[in-house]
Design an enzyme around this catalytic site. Structure first.
Site, short mmCIF file in Angstrom:
data_model
loop_
_atom_site.label_atom_id
_atom_site.label_comp_id
_atom_site.label_asym_id
_atom_site.label_seq_id
_atom_site.Cartn_x
_atom_site.Cartn_y
_atom_site.Cartn_z
N VAL A 13 -0.57 -6.79 3.69
CA VAL A 13 -1.51 -7.87 3.98
C VAL A 13 -1.59 -8.87 2.82
O VAL A 13 -2.42 -9.76 2.82
CB VAL A 13 -2.91 -7.30 4.34
CG1 VAL A 13 -2.85 -6.52 5.64
CG2 VAL A 13 -3.46 -6.41 3.22
N HIS A 66 0.39 -6.23 10.16
CA HIS A 66 -0.97 -5.74 9.97
C HIS A 66 -1.93 -6.83 9.51
O HIS A 66 -2.97 -6.55 8.93
CB HIS A 66 -0.98 -4.55 8.99
CG HIS A 66 -0.34 -3.31 9.55
ND1 HIS A 66 0.06 -2.24 8.78
CD2 HIS A 66 -0.03 -2.98 10.83
CE1 HIS A 66 0.60 -1.30 9.57
NE2 HIS A 66 0.55 -1.73 10.81
N SER A 91 5.72 4.77 3.85
CA SER A 91 5.70 6.19 4.19
C SER A 91 6.11 6.39 5.64
O SER A 91 6.42 7.50 6.06
CB SER A 91 4.31 6.78 3.94
OG SER A 91 3.34 6.05 4.66
N TYR A 101 -12.77 -5.80 0.57
CA TYR A 101 -11.57 -6.60 0.87
C TYR A 101 -11.47 -7.80 -0.08
O TYR A 101 -10.36 -8.24 -0.40
CB TYR A 101 -11.53 -7.02 2.34
CG TYR A 101 -11.01 -5.90 3.23
CD1 TYR A 101 -9.65 -5.71 3.41
CD2 TYR A 101 -11.88 -5.01 3.84
CE1 TYR A 101 -9.16 -4.67 4.20
CE2 TYR A 101 -11.41 -3.97 4.63
CZ TYR A 101 -10.04 -3.80 4.80
OH TYR A 101 -9.56 -2.77 5.56
N ARG A 110 -9.81 -6.47 -3.08
CA ARG A 110 -8.37 -6.37 -2.87
C ARG A 110 -7.71 -7.75 -2.89
O ARG A 110 -6.61 -7.92 -3.41
CB ARG A 110 -8.08 -5.66 -1.55
CG ARG A 110 -8.34 -4.16 -1.64
CD ARG A 110 -7.97 -3.45 -0.37
NE ARG A 110 -6.59 -3.66 0.02
CZ ARG A 110 -6.12 -3.45 1.26
NH1 ARG A 110 -6.92 -2.99 2.20
NH2 ARG A 110 -4.86 -3.68 1.54
N ALA A 120 11.84 0.06 -5.60
CA ALA A 120 12.38 -1.10 -4.89
C ALA A 120 12.88 -2.17 -5.85
O ALA A 120 13.90 -2.80 -5.62
CB ALA A 120 11.30 -1.67 -3.97
N CYS A 166 -16.56 -13.70 17.76
CA CYS A 166 -15.77 -14.44 18.76
C CYS A 166 -14.26 -14.30 18.55
O CYS A 166 -13.48 -14.80 19.37
CB CYS A 166 -16.17 -15.92 18.78
SG CYS A 166 -15.54 -16.89 17.39
N ASN A 174 13.11 4.14 -1.53
CA ASN A 174 11.82 4.78 -1.81
C ASN A 174 12.03 5.81 -2.92
O ASN A 174 13.03 6.53 -2.89
CB ASN A 174 11.35 5.49 -0.51
CG ASN A 174 9.88 5.80 -0.50
OD1 ASN A 174 9.37 6.37 -1.46
ND2 ASN A 174 9.20 5.43 0.57
N GLY A 199 9.80 0.95 0.76
CA GLY A 199 8.46 1.27 0.25
C GLY A 199 7.42 1.54 1.32
O GLY A 199 6.30 1.07 1.20
#
Ligand code: OAD
Length: 260
Positions: A103, A119, A197, A67, A70, A239, A130, A221, A195
């Site tokens: 994200v 998301h 699916s 992550y 990314r 797009a 926690c 799309n 954009g």
């Protein structure tokens, strides 16, 4: 590409436009999608090993490292013409709700505000133990190295391991964001689905809810897919090309009136 006059009319008369985006809107900023055949993340990586609670429990440094890789891609990317067109559209319609499954923060960096992140977000980690959000913002990410293991930072509240602030498979979506999204879908006159699916539930229901409530639904799309007919359109293209064209066509009249 010729834009259907029905789309332009619907957009010009809309009191509430809902824009619903997926990974395709950020593709031209260099952020990979999930399901495109060769370049999609889920074509190259196993989601079960990266995007589940079990994966993090088993190998937290592998998951955190992936992550962070990314997050670095997003950090280095710039919003593209599609993000900018959506931000511009909000200044041209009475009301616009922007819901993203992404994200990244490219909508915000293009000037959109109050973006609903269904998301989650790469930049707001939470504690795996926690569940509280991190006290300190994450520092800028390091140079990305695919497959690098990185020890997750610790929670400022309980000392547990921080996890990425994204929704994983098997997890619930943020309650408030989902409720706001469903309410906006029922209320809007036009929904632009850009954009995505449209296969991941429950987000995938949003265009359907809008259509059943009487809205015009427009998919943007490069992929081809059938539509139901009445009040549903498919604008085949990228797009970053279709959205600026739509904006120019849909709002040319108002602009001319304004200039006069
Ligand atoms: P997908 O990868 O499933 O779909 C991306 C869509 O974008 C495809 O339909 C492509 O045809 C389209 N596309 C590609 N390039 C485009 C371009 N330049 N312009 C417009 N469209 C383009 O991504 P999502 O639908 O966003 O979940 O995936 C939904 C969710 O699945 C993601 O939010 C993620 C993933 O697992 C979580 O992170 C929870």
């Amino acid at each position: 590409m010729e834009i259907d006059q029905g789309v332009v009319d619907a957009l010009q008369h809309a009191k509430h436009v809902l824009v619903f985006t997926g990974a395709g809107v950020s593709a031209e900023s260099g952020i990979p999608t999930f399901r495109d055949a060769l370049s999609g993340l889920w074509a190259r990586f196993d989601p079960a090993a990266l995007a589940t609670r079990e994966a993090f429990r088993r190998d937290p440094s592998f998951v955190w490292g992936w992550y962070e890789w990314r997050r670095m891609q997003v950090y280095k990317a710039q919003p593209n013409l599609a993000h900018r067109a959506i931000a511009e559209l909000s200044a041209n319609v009475a009301k616009l709700t922007l819901i993203t499954q992404n994200v990244d923060d490219l909508h915000e960096r293009a000037g959109s505000i109050d973006v609903i992140h269904l998301h989650g977000s790469l930049s707001t980690p939470r504690c795996f133990a926690c569940a509280r959000f991190a006290v300190e913002p994450l520092p800028p990410p390091d140079e990305p190295i695919e497959g690098r293991h990185l020890e997750p930072p610790r929670c400022g509240h309980c000392g547990g391991k921080l996890r990425p602030g994204v929704v994983w498979f098997g997890e619930s979506l943020p309650t408030q964001a989902l409720a706001q999204s469903f309410a906006a879908a029922k209320d809007c006159d036009v929904l632009l689905s850009v954009g995505t699916s449209g296969v991941v539930e429950p987000a995938a229901q949003i265009p359907d809810i809008a259509w059943r409530a009487g809205a015009t639904v427009v998919h943007i799309n490069p992929d081809t897919k059938g539509v139901r007919g009445a009040r549903e359109f498919w604008l085949e293209g990228r797009a970053s090309e279709v959205l600026p064209q739509l904006l120019a066509k849909g709002f040319r009249r108002q602009r001319i009136e304004f200039i006069r």
